[in-house]
Design a protein around this motif. Structure first.
Motif, PDB file in Angstrom:
ATOM      1  N   VAL A 162       0.846  -1.196   0.000  1.00 32.11           N
ATOM      2  CA  VAL A 162       0.000   0.000   0.000  1.00 32.11           C
ATOM      3  C   VAL A 162       0.885   1.252   0.000  1.00 32.11           C
ATOM      4  CG1 VAL A 162      -1.881   1.209   1.138  1.00 32.11           C
ATOM      5  CG2 VAL A 162      -1.777  -1.282   1.230  1.00 32.11           C
ATOM      6  N   VAL A 199      -1.752   4.513  -3.394  1.00 30.10           N
ATOM      7  CA  VAL A 199      -2.783   3.494  -3.209  1.00 30.10           C
ATOM      8  C   VAL A 199      -3.653   3.864  -2.019  1.00 30.10           C
ATOM      9  CG1 VAL A 199      -3.209   1.068  -2.641  1.00 30.10           C
ATOM     10  CG2 VAL A 199      -1.398   1.676  -4.261  1.00 30.10           C
ATOM     11  N   ALA A 240      -8.250   5.536  -5.653  1.00 34.49           N
ATOM     12  CA  ALA A 240      -8.203   4.707  -6.859  1.00 34.49           C
ATOM     13  C   ALA A 240      -7.145   5.188  -7.840  1.00 34.49           C
ATOM     14  CB  ALA A 240      -9.568   4.691  -7.528  1.00 34.49           C
ATOM     15  N   ALA A 255     -10.325   0.861  -9.359  1.00 32.78           N
ATOM     16  CA  ALA A 255      -9.778   0.199  -8.177  1.00 32.78           C
ATOM     17  C   ALA A 255      -8.449  -0.473  -8.508  1.00 32.78           C
ATOM     18  CB  ALA A 255     -10.778  -0.835  -7.660  1.00 32.78           C
ATOM     19  N   TRP A 256      -7.484  -0.305  -7.606  1.00 36.69           N
ATOM     20  CA  TRP A 256      -6.208  -1.002  -7.765  1.00 36.69           C
ATOM     21  C   TRP A 256      -6.456  -2.505  -7.648  1.00 36.69           C
ATOM     22  CZ3 TRP A 256      -2.165   2.024  -9.030  1.00 36.69           C
ATOM     23  CH2 TRP A 256      -2.160   3.364  -8.628  1.00 36.69           C
ATOM     24  N   TRP A 257      -5.920  -3.268  -8.605  1.00 33.03           N
ATOM     25  CA  TRP A 257      -6.040  -4.721  -8.553  1.00 33.03           C
ATOM     26  C   TRP A 257      -4.704  -5.263  -8.067  1.00 33.03           C
ATOM     27  CZ3 TRP A 257     -10.898  -6.186  -9.347  1.00 33.03           C
ATOM     28  CH2 TRP A 257     -11.180  -7.558  -9.261  1.00 33.03           C
ATOM     29  N   MET A 258      -4.665  -5.821  -6.856  1.00 30.13           N
ATOM     30  CA  MET A 258      -3.405  -6.076  -6.171  1.00 30.13           C
ATOM     31  C   MET A 258      -3.145  -7.569  -6.032  1.00 30.13           C
ATOM     32  SD  MET A 258      -3.730  -2.932  -3.448  1.00 30.13           S
ATOM     33  CE  MET A 258      -1.997  -2.875  -3.020  1.00 30.13           C
ATOM     34  N   ARG A 299     -10.450  -7.273   1.040  1.00 32.14           N
ATOM     35  CA  ARG A 299      -9.148  -7.190   1.700  1.00 32.14           C
ATOM     36  C   ARG A 299      -9.048  -7.915   3.029  1.00 32.14           C
ATOM     37  NH1 ARG A 299      -8.416  -1.061   3.905  1.00 32.14           N
ATOM     38  NH2 ARG A 299      -6.426  -1.994   4.446  1.00 32.14           N
ATOM     39  N   ASP A 324     -11.645   1.014  -3.583  1.00 28.58           N
ATOM     40  CA  ASP A 324     -10.540   1.493  -4.422  1.00 28.58           C
ATOM     41  C   ASP A 324      -9.343   0.554  -4.469  1.00 28.58           C
ATOM     42  OD1 ASP A 324      -9.443   1.928  -1.917  1.00 28.58           O
ATOM     43  OD2 ASP A 324      -9.796   4.096  -1.969  1.00 28.58           O
ATOM     44  N   ARG A 325      -9.454  -0.623  -3.819  1.00 35.22           N
ATOM     45  CA  ARG A 325      -8.421  -1.648  -4.003  1.00 35.22           C
ATOM     46  C   ARG A 325      -9.032  -3.019  -3.787  1.00 35.22           C
ATOM     47  NH1 ARG A 325      -5.278  -0.710   1.733  1.00 35.22           N
ATOM     48  NH2 ARG A 325      -5.736   1.459   1.297  1.00 35.22           N
ATOM     49  N   TYR A 330      -7.734  -7.138  -3.349  1.00 32.17           N
ATOM     50  CA  TYR A 330      -6.661  -8.123  -3.259  1.00 32.17           C
ATOM     51  C   TYR A 330      -7.080  -9.399  -3.980  1.00 32.17           C
ATOM     52  CZ  TYR A 330      -4.726  -5.122   0.425  1.00 32.17           C
ATOM     53  OH  TYR A 330      -4.219  -4.063   1.133  1.00 32.17           O
TER      54      TYR A 330
END
Length: 292
Positions: free
Chosen positions: A107, A111, A115, A120-123, A190, A263-264, A266
């Motif tokens: 993060v 991040v 966003a 959205a961040w794809w982690m 998450r 916005d993220r 996992y």
């Protein structure tokens, strides 16, 4: 072995036929040796006296400890402690080493701020660049790299498990929504249960001897796909409603709120592919519990 994960993992290891030698700085039901991983002589002595043939390293100073300990303590425990353990494992001829890491180190400041350009961040494990924002993340990343170095030099198989949120405490940066509501929301993107974290370690312990060096992101499987990334930022309830039409009514009955935006996310699919592990508890299971 006396911590939140250890109290679940140790008995699970025992039930799977392993003899557990627990090491922690405080006593506990599953702790055999009292001491710190930063004490190399203690680690060497413990390995020799107990004939340890595999190490699961879950001991660390964590983010909340930043307010209580100097940065040097994080280096001593998180970095030097990891080096002590994996070098001792190599010297003992161990064929595998498990390291409990954290998605927190992924993060970055941007991040955390929100966003990205694509939503959205794809982690997943390929997410980068990695730029931890505090001493906790920096030392956990350094510990990961230390494990990679020792793997390269000596061939010991290493599985690094970057766990999403599984702590029982309420978030120290959010007062709303309520703790239970926020934790339920986090199963969308998450969070996972401590029981699932323990199961993941069992799966990794079994698979590690053939892995080489691998990192895994661990979280409850999100219901979303990457094509949802942009809309998750604009209108998360609409996306959630498509996957779980019952969610809004169940939440309303509890007086809870769905996240306005996400916005993220996992992505734990690599763990399912290589370890055969998938969390038993996901957002759908949360809704089933609410429906009872």
């Amino acid at each position: 072995s006396s911590g939140w994960l250890g109290r679940y993992l140790a008995p699970l290891l025992t039930s799977n036929g392993h003899e557990v030698i627990g090491l922690d700085v405080v006593p506990g039901a599953h702790t055999t040796v009292i001491g710190t991983v930063a004490d190399r002589a203690l680690i060497d002595r413990t390995m020799g006296e107990h004939g340890v043939d595999a190490i699961i390293h879950g001991g660390a100073l964590h983010k909340p400890d930043i307010a209580r300990y100097p940065r040097q303590a994080f280096v001593d425990v998180n970095v030097t402690g990891t080096l002590n353990l994996i070098e001792t494992a190599v010297a003992a001829g161990n064929d595998r080493f498990l390291f409990t890491s954290t998605t927190s180190l992924m993060v970055r400041d941007d991040v955390r701020a929100g966003a990205g350009d694509a939503g959205a961040w794809w982690m997943d494990e390929d997410f980068g660049p990695i730029e931890p924002r505090n001493i906790y993340g920096i030392t956990k990343l350094t510990a990961e790299q230390t494990c990679r170095l020792v793997h390269r030099e000596h061939g010991i198989h290493v599985a690094i498990l970057r766990t999403g949120r599984f702590f029982p405490e309420d978030d120290d940066t959010h007062s709303t929504p309520s703790g239970p509501n926020l934790k339920a929301n986090e199963f969308l993107n998450r969070r996972l249960t401590v029981e699932d974290v323990a199961d993941a370690h069992i799966a990794a312990l079994e698979k590690a001897p053939v892995l080489g060096f691998e990192r895994f992101v661990l979280s409850a499987p999100p219901p979303f796909s990457r094509v949802d990334a942009e809309e998750l930022v604009r209108d998360a309830p609409a996306v959630i409603g498509r996957y779980f039409p019952e969610a809004a009514a169940l939440y309303a009955r509890e007086g809870w709120v769905l996240p306005a935006h996400i916005d993220r996310v996992y992505d734990p699919t690599k763990a399912e592919r290589l370890l055969g592990f998938r969390c038993r508890t996901d957002f759908g299971a949360v809704l089933q519990a609410l429906a009872k």
